[in-house]
Enzyme design. Structure first.
Site, mmCIF file in Angstrom:
data_model
loop_
_atom_site.group_PDB
_atom_site.id
_atom_site.type_symbol
_atom_site.label_atom_id
_atom_site.label_comp_id
_atom_site.label_asym_id
_atom_site.label_seq_id
_atom_site.Cartn_x
_atom_site.Cartn_y
_atom_site.Cartn_z
ATOM 1 N N ASN A 1 0.805 -1.237 0.000
ATOM 2 C CA ASN A 1 0.000 0.000 0.000
ATOM 3 C C ASN A 1 0.834 1.281 0.000
ATOM 4 O O ASN A 1 0.363 2.323 -0.433
ATOM 5 C CB ASN A 1 -1.024 -0.007 1.141
ATOM 6 C CG ASN A 1 -0.389 -0.087 2.496
ATOM 7 O OD1 ASN A 1 0.772 -0.446 2.649
ATOM 8 N ND2 ASN A 1 -1.160 0.259 3.510
ATOM 9 N N GLY B 1 2.757 -5.427 7.546
ATOM 10 C CA GLY B 1 1.735 -6.160 6.803
ATOM 11 C C GLY B 1 0.582 -6.531 7.715
ATOM 12 O O GLY B 1 0.324 -5.872 8.727
ATOM 13 N N SER B 2 -0.092 -7.614 7.363
ATOM 14 C CA SER B 2 -1.311 -7.990 8.089
ATOM 15 C C SER B 2 -0.979 -8.656 9.428
ATOM 16 O O SER B 2 0.105 -9.215 9.611
ATOM 17 C CB SER B 2 -2.114 -8.970 7.238
ATOM 18 O OG SER B 2 -1.350 -10.137 7.021
ATOM 19 N N GLY C 1 1.921 -11.361 10.335
ATOM 20 C CA GLY C 1 2.848 -10.859 11.355
ATOM 21 C C GLY C 1 2.925 -11.762 12.570
ATOM 22 O O GLY C 1 4.004 -12.014 13.115
ATOM 23 N N GLU D 1 4.893 -4.024 12.260
ATOM 24 C CA GLU D 1 3.887 -2.964 12.064
ATOM 25 C C GLU D 1 2.716 -3.619 11.354
ATOM 26 O O GLU D 1 2.868 -4.072 10.222
ATOM 27 C CB GLU D 1 4.437 -1.829 11.178
ATOM 28 C CG GLU D 1 5.574 -1.048 11.770
ATOM 29 C CD GLU D 1 5.153 -0.150 12.914
ATOM 30 O OE1 GLU D 1 3.945 0.106 13.064
ATOM 31 O OE2 GLU D 1 6.031 0.265 13.663
ATOM 32 N N CYS E 1 -2.890 1.663 6.448
ATOM 33 C CA CYS E 1 -2.972 1.145 7.817
ATOM 34 C C CYS E 1 -3.606 2.183 8.733
ATOM 35 O O CYS E 1 -4.215 1.848 9.739
ATOM 36 C CB CYS E 1 -1.592 0.767 8.318
ATOM 37 S SG CYS E 1 -0.391 2.070 8.083
ATOM 38 N N GLU F 1 8.534 2.789 14.044
ATOM 39 C CA GLU F 1 9.243 3.157 12.834
ATOM 40 C C GLU F 1 9.476 4.672 12.904
ATOM 41 O O GLU F 1 8.784 5.381 13.633
ATOM 42 C CB GLU F 1 8.341 2.826 11.626
ATOM 43 C CG GLU F 1 9.076 2.444 10.388
ATOM 44 C CD GLU F 1 8.590 1.112 9.820
ATOM 45 O OE1 GLU F 1 9.414 0.233 9.614
ATOM 46 O OE2 GLU F 1 7.390 0.969 9.585
HETATM 47 P P1 NAD Z 1 0.527 -9.198 4.032
HETATM 48 O O1 NAD Z 1 0.700 -9.540 5.460
HETATM 49 O O2 NAD Z 1 -0.295 -10.092 3.191
HETATM 50 O O3 NAD Z 1 1.960 -9.126 3.302
HETATM 51 C C1 NAD Z 1 2.986 -8.267 3.765
HETATM 52 C C2 NAD Z 1 4.315 -8.794 3.257
HETATM 53 O O4 NAD Z 1 4.579 -10.041 3.883
HETATM 54 C C3 NAD Z 1 4.356 -9.069 1.752
HETATM 55 O O5 NAD Z 1 5.642 -8.748 1.252
HETATM 56 C C4 NAD Z 1 4.125 -10.574 1.685
HETATM 57 O O6 NAD Z 1 4.634 -11.164 0.516
HETATM 58 C C5 NAD Z 1 4.880 -11.029 2.913
HETATM 59 N N1 NAD Z 1 4.483 -12.341 3.440
HETATM 60 C C6 NAD Z 1 3.278 -12.943 3.338
HETATM 61 N N2 NAD Z 1 3.310 -14.135 3.966
HETATM 62 C C7 NAD Z 1 4.555 -14.279 4.490
HETATM 63 C C8 NAD Z 1 5.197 -15.292 5.263
HETATM 64 N N3 NAD Z 1 4.550 -16.401 5.635
HETATM 65 N N4 NAD Z 1 6.484 -15.092 5.641
HETATM 66 C C9 NAD Z 1 7.141 -13.972 5.304
HETATM 67 N N5 NAD Z 1 6.584 -12.984 4.559
HETATM 68 C C10 NAD Z 1 5.297 -13.134 4.163
HETATM 69 O O7 NAD Z 1 -0.018 -7.707 4.001
HETATM 70 P P2 NAD Z 1 -0.473 -6.832 2.752
HETATM 71 O O8 NAD Z 1 -1.784 -7.346 2.253
HETATM 72 O O9 NAD Z 1 0.658 -6.725 1.789
HETATM 73 O O10 NAD Z 1 -0.662 -5.398 3.433
HETATM 74 C C11 NAD Z 1 -1.834 -4.990 4.073
HETATM 75 C C12 NAD Z 1 -1.684 -5.043 5.565
HETATM 76 O O11 NAD Z 1 -0.543 -4.280 5.958
HETATM 77 C C13 NAD Z 1 -2.843 -4.419 6.313
HETATM 78 O O12 NAD Z 1 -3.190 -5.228 7.399
HETATM 79 C C14 NAD Z 1 -2.290 -3.083 6.802
HETATM 80 O O13 NAD Z 1 -2.926 -2.551 7.938
HETATM 81 C C15 NAD Z 1 -0.881 -3.438 7.057
HETATM 82 N N6 NAD Z 1 -0.042 -2.242 7.069
HETATM 83 C C16 NAD Z 1 0.422 -1.793 8.285
HETATM 84 C C17 NAD Z 1 1.190 -0.639 8.346
HETATM 85 C C18 NAD Z 1 1.721 -0.130 9.657
HETATM 86 O O14 NAD Z 1 2.669 0.646 9.646
HETATM 87 N N7 NAD Z 1 1.159 -0.501 10.785
HETATM 88 C C19 NAD Z 1 1.480 0.049 7.174
HETATM 89 C C20 NAD Z 1 0.970 -0.432 5.967
HETATM 90 C C21 NAD Z 1 0.221 -1.591 5.923
#
Ligand code: NAD
Length: 498
Positions: free
Chosen positions: A151, A227-228, A232, A249, A283, A463
């Site tokens: 995002n 990420g999600s 996480g 995060e 996020c 961060e």
């Molecule tokens: P996601 O968790 O699906 O993926 C994030 C990253 O992790 C990607 O690069 C993905 O390929 C990788 N990944 C997926 N499975 C993995 C595994 N098993 N091991 C290691 N890496 C893996 O998230 P998304 O759909 O890309 O992003 C959306 C999410 O990110 C939302 O929940 C959003 O709130 C969150 N987000 C948080 C912040 C913050 O700063 N708090 C900022 C932006 C987005």
């Protein structure tokens, strides 16, 4: 002509060892934008080894010299900002003014952290014994794995990579599969700025195929993940078992609180920007609107009118307010929440469906949506939807507003609109998110302040700002005893008294 891109490992550009590839697709039009490596464990292993080999020389380089490389990277980003933004919009979907902002965040972080090359302050403090000097200095953690979402395709990678670099770490970066070109542009920028080979390595690929081996690689010292929550938490379990440093995060369920005395025009501007910017896929997006009952009807009426006026379209078109969501999976997930909302008794006051006619037919568009009659415990008021959807919750008082705000599994961002300074300060006191805005939306982080959330949003790290230095360094506490005799801390204290 569609370009094929490569991984960056040890200063060389190379395809995935398996030869596998993945297409980069425009979510607004379905157009093929480029072809990227589909990397696996062997590519990750090459990248981690390259990072390990580069570590000793990079950490030994004086901080100001590392800072000079980052300053040059900042200059490249400024020069190529428009080009990078125009390549980010087609791969991610958000409108051009937002992708310009995304690149600008990378610029800001790069300049800010470049300056840290001459600071990275430690501490000195008196020793309890005479002729003894005490200080703390920062040292790099080692090899950092940076794993990022789609995002903020350049801003979030920069928020991890740039602080990690200035602190003397080397990095393996695995960007999100949906936004590889912006990651490639950031890597090219650092290459052009003169980053030595192996200091940053980029491995394109999926979470399962490239992310998992990266997290599990024994040479990786710190995993920095955005990420999600679902992913996480899985990474947290692995990191705990493997004894790795971890920075998380994750998701949000952010709210805007609007009190009876608020400036409604100002508040509505903030709501539209926070709820529907980036198609609600931030996020920090506002996905709950907690409204004091005295203004509920008026505010809801005006919110619906403004939401219905938003124009969906390709992010590069001047007239577009809201672009597509990033992929089909997200579109289906958001649409699924409409059924959840109906079943729980909420009302879909506007939007609430996929838009797929005319120019929108080939993209992943969801109509900006306002849900009313929402109760605080409904799933649409508790779970992260990550789309252009806002749920309106009525409350009677500031105390109730604060309680509703805090009663979710996440704790990233909140905003409160009021013209009463006492209410504003009660909000500041009672709201328990990591970010808090008064009379502004839930969006608006600045690089020199800590960024992150409480509860399920994170794991206590931050961060950006000086806090980022704590994530990417370890403290080393140093004692220099120049007394020429054995002095025992805690034991020879009496002797040290005059
Ligand atoms: P996601 O968790 O699906 O993926 C994030 C990253 O992790 C990607 O690069 C993905 O390929 C990788 N990944 C997926 N499975 C993995 C595994 N098993 N091991 C290691 N890496 C893996 O998230 P998304 O759909 O890309 O992003 C959306 C999410 O990110 C939302 O929940 C959003 O709130 C969150 N987000 C948080 C912040 C913050 O700063 N708090 C900022 C932006 C987005």
């Amino acid at each position: 002509m569609v370009t094929t891109y490569q991984n960056w490992i040890g200063g060389r550009w190379a395809p995935a060892r398996s030869g596998g590839t993945r297409e980069n697709i425009d979510p607004a039009s379905g157009e093929l934008l480029g072809i990227f490596p589909r990397s696996g464990a062997e590519d990750v292993n090459d990248a981690v080894n390259a990072a390990q080999q580069a570590l000793a020389a990079w950490r030994a380089m004086p901080g100001p010299r590392r800072g000079e490389i980052l300053f040059r990277a900042g200059e490249v980003l400024v020069r190529r900002k428009e080009e990078f933004a125009r390549e980010m919009t087609p791969e991610m979907g958000k409108v051009l003014k937002e992708t310009r902002g995304d690149v600008q965040e990378a610029i800001d972080m790069t300049y800010y952290m470049a300056g840290e090359g001459r600071r990275c302050f430690g501490q000195t403090t008196p020793s309890e014994l005479p002729d003894k000097f005490a200080m703390c200095v920062r040292q790099p953690v080692g090899v950092v794995a940076a794993i990022t979402p789609w995002n903020f395709p350049m801003a979030i990678p920069a928020w991890k990579i740039i602080p990690a670099l200035i602190c003397g770490n080397t990095i393996v970066f695995k960007p999100a599969s949906d936004t590889p070109k912006s990651a490639w542009n950031l890597a090219k920028t650092l290459e052009e700025a003169g980053l030595p080979p192996g200091v940053l390595n980029v491995v394109f690929g999926s979470g399962g195929e490239a992310g998992t081996p990266l997290v599990e690689h024994p040479v990786v010292d710190l995993v920095s993940f955005t990420g999600s929550n679902e992913v996480g938490r899985g990474i947290a379990l692995k990191a705990a078992q493997l004894g790795k440093r971890l920075h998380l995060e994750m998701g949000g369920k952010n709210a805007i609180i609007i009190m009876d005395d608020a400036d409604l025009n100002l508040a509505l501007d903030g709501v539209i920007w926070s709820a529907f910017g980036t198609s609600g896929q931030r996020c920090t997006a506002a996905s709950r609107l907690i409204v004091q009952r005295g203004i509920l009807d008026e505010l809801t009426k005006r919110l619906i009118a403004r939401t219905e006026a938003l124009r969906l379209g390709h992010g590069l078109d001047e007239g577009t307010d809201v672009g597509p969501v990033v992929n089909h999976e997200q579109l289906v997930k958001i649409d699924g929440y409409m059924e959840v909302a109906r079943k729980e008794g909420a009302t879909i006051a506007c939007g609430g469906s996929i838009a797929n006619v005319g120019a929108l037919a080939k993209g992943f568009f969801f109509r900006p949506t306002v849900l009313t009659d929402v109760k605080r415990n409904m799933r649409v008021a508790q779970e992260e939807i990550f789309g252009p959807v806002i749920a309106v919750i009525a409350v009677d008082s500031l105390e109730e507003a604060i309680a509703v705000n805090n009663d979710v599994p996440f704790g990233l961002s909140t905003s409160i609109y009021t013209r009463d300074v006492n209410q504003a300060f009660r909000g500041i006191e009672g709201i328990t998110t990591g970010l808090l805005y008064v009379n502004a939306g839930t969006i608006g982080a600045e690089v020199h302040l800590p960024f992150g959330g409480t509860r399920g949003t994170g794991n206590g790290h931050r961060e950006a700002g000086q806090a980022a230095l704590d994530t990417y360094t370890e403290w080393k506490t140093v004692f220099v005893d120049y007394s020429g005799k054995l002095q025992r801390a805690q034991i020879d204290v009496e002797a040290a008294k005059p």
